[in-house]
Design a protein around this motif. Structure first.
Motif, PDB file in Angstrom:
ATOM      1  N   GLY A   1      -6.686   3.538  -0.660  1.00  0.00           N
ATOM      2  CA  GLY A   1      -5.245   3.409  -0.828  1.00  0.00           C
ATOM      3  C   GLY A   1      -4.835   3.171  -2.273  1.00  0.00           C
TER       4      GLY A   1
ATOM      5  N   THR B   1      -1.697  -1.447   5.129  1.00  0.00           N
ATOM      6  CA  THR B   1      -2.986  -0.830   5.457  1.00  0.00           C
ATOM      7  C   THR B   1      -3.961  -0.971   4.287  1.00  0.00           C
ATOM      8  OG1 THR B   1      -1.860   0.766   6.867  1.00  0.00           O
ATOM      9  CG2 THR B   1      -4.100   1.316   6.176  1.00  0.00           C
TER      10      THR B   1
ATOM     11  N   ASP C   1     -10.665  10.392   6.200  1.00  0.00           N
ATOM     12  CA  ASP C   1      -9.496  11.201   5.851  1.00  0.00           C
ATOM     13  C   ASP C   1      -9.933  12.654   5.753  1.00  0.00           C
ATOM     14  OD1 ASP C   1      -6.895  11.905   4.936  1.00  0.00           O
ATOM     15  OD2 ASP C   1      -6.721   9.995   3.884  1.00  0.00           O
TER      16      ASP C   1
ATOM     17  N   GLN D   1      -2.259   1.350  -4.433  1.00  0.00           N
ATOM     18  CA  GLN D   1      -1.453   0.165  -4.126  1.00  0.00           C
ATOM     19  C   GLN D   1      -0.616  -0.276  -5.327  1.00  0.00           C
ATOM     20  OE1 GLN D   1      -4.256  -2.684  -2.484  1.00  0.00           O
ATOM     21  NE2 GLN D   1      -4.404  -1.505  -0.588  1.00  0.00           N
TER      22      GLN D   1
ATOM     23  N   TYR E   1      -0.082   5.244  -0.709  1.00  0.00           N
ATOM     24  CA  TYR E   1      -0.543   6.501  -0.120  1.00  0.00           C
ATOM     25  C   TYR E   1      -2.057   6.612  -0.291  1.00  0.00           C
ATOM     26  CZ  TYR E   1      -0.653   8.002  -4.987  1.00  0.00           C
ATOM     27  OH  TYR E   1      -0.925   8.079  -6.333  1.00  0.00           O
TER      28      TYR E   1
ATOM     29  N   ASN F   1       0.873  -1.167   0.000  1.00  0.00           N
ATOM     30  CA  ASN F   1       0.000   0.000   0.000  1.00  0.00           C
ATOM     31  C   ASN F   1       0.916   1.224   0.000  1.00  0.00           C
ATOM     32  OD1 ASN F   1      -2.553   1.501   0.488  1.00  0.00           O
ATOM     33  ND2 ASN F   1      -1.534   2.026   2.403  1.00  0.00           N
TER      34      ASN F   1
ATOM     35  N   ALA G   1       5.349   1.731   7.607  1.00  0.00           N
ATOM     36  CA  ALA G   1       4.372   1.434   8.671  1.00  0.00           C
ATOM     37  C   ALA G   1       2.973   1.216   8.097  1.00  0.00           C
ATOM     38  CB  ALA G   1       4.359   2.573   9.688  1.00  0.00           C
ATOM     39  N   ASN G   2       2.695   1.812   6.919  1.00  0.00           N
ATOM     40  CA  ASN G   2       1.379   1.675   6.293  1.00  0.00           C
ATOM     41  C   ASN G   2       1.385   0.709   5.104  1.00  0.00           C
ATOM     42  OD1 ASN G   2       0.382   3.577   8.076  1.00  0.00           O
ATOM     43  ND2 ASN G   2       0.660   5.289   6.675  1.00  0.00           N
TER      44      ASN G   2
END
Length: 230
Positions: free
Chosen positions: A172, A219, A153, A174, A36, A34, A215-216
């Motif tokens: 997202g 997600t 968001d 991807q 942004y 993923n 870290a994402n």
């Protein structure tokens, strides 16, 4: 061999649903990462006195092209605000032509899913003047409950010149590939993505580059991870 797509389209392709309803499942689809969040922008011409998506009743609204993920998302969001087909004058334009038509006075609003700032809206904000409509409250809660690939968001103040920020939803962007791709190759690609050199390039580029963080990486990933990426 690999490409970028939205989480909703990847999920639909893998399961044979949404825009892939009635088509063969793309069961070899695999995720690399993923990247942004792409925000749903609901763009209206300034001065229309439209404050909510519900106010688009009877207005000329572009919901993107037939067969696009954005079209399904736009209709779902309109429905959450009580607007069904026929309650608004639907047009099926890509974001670029939609922006041009709004600028020329032939359109009142359009839906666009993209990372902010996105060029079509940047230009409109500086030339024609636009407002963004919020996706919030009970309607947003319904959308988030019904469509698991969406996340709450916002588009902040100042993302576009003289445009007030709004609560929104995002999906997202991807990076996906095929299960047929060799694990060692996808491993090397994934290692390159999360390297210090790539980090520096991402931080120096488009505003969304800073949002691409390890870290994402998982997600909202609703399809299997490629073995090499794992």
């Amino acid at each position: 061999e690999s490409g970028f797509t939205q989480a909703d389209v990847a999920s639909w392709a893998y399961t044979g649903t949404g825009v892939y309803q009635g088509r063969a499942k793309v069961e070899e689809l695999r995720a690399i990462a993923n990247l942004y969040p792409e925000n749903v922008h609901v763009v209206v011409k300034k001065g229309l006195n439209v404050k909510s998506i519900a106010d688009l009743k009877g207005k000329r609204v572009s919901v993107d092209e037939p067969g696009s993920g954005s079209l399904i998302n736009a209709k779902a969001i309109l429905a959450a605000y009580g607007l069904k087909d026929g309650d608004y004058k639907a047009e099926n334009l890509k974001p670029g032509p939609a922006a041009d038509k709004l600028k020329d006075g032939g359109l009142d609003a359009f839906f666009l899913t993209a990372g902010h700032p996105t060029a079509a809206v940047v230009e409109l904000a500086t030339t024609t003047g636009v407002d963004l409509l919020p996706i919030d409250g009970a309607a947003a809660a319904k959308i988030l409950a019904d469509y698991k690939f969406f996340a709450a968001d916002e588009i902040p103040d100042g993302a576009y010149k003289d445009v007030k920020g709004v609560k929104s939803v995002s999906v997202g962007a991807q990076w996906v590939t095929s299960a047929k791709m060799p694990a060692d190759l996808v491993y090397a690609v994934t290692k390159g993505l999360w390297s210090a050199k790539t980090r520096a390039a991402l931080d120096a580029g488009h505003a969304k580059g800073k949002a691409i963080v390890q870290a994402n990486a998982l997600t909202g990933v609703g399809i299997p991870l490629h073995d090499g990426a794992a």
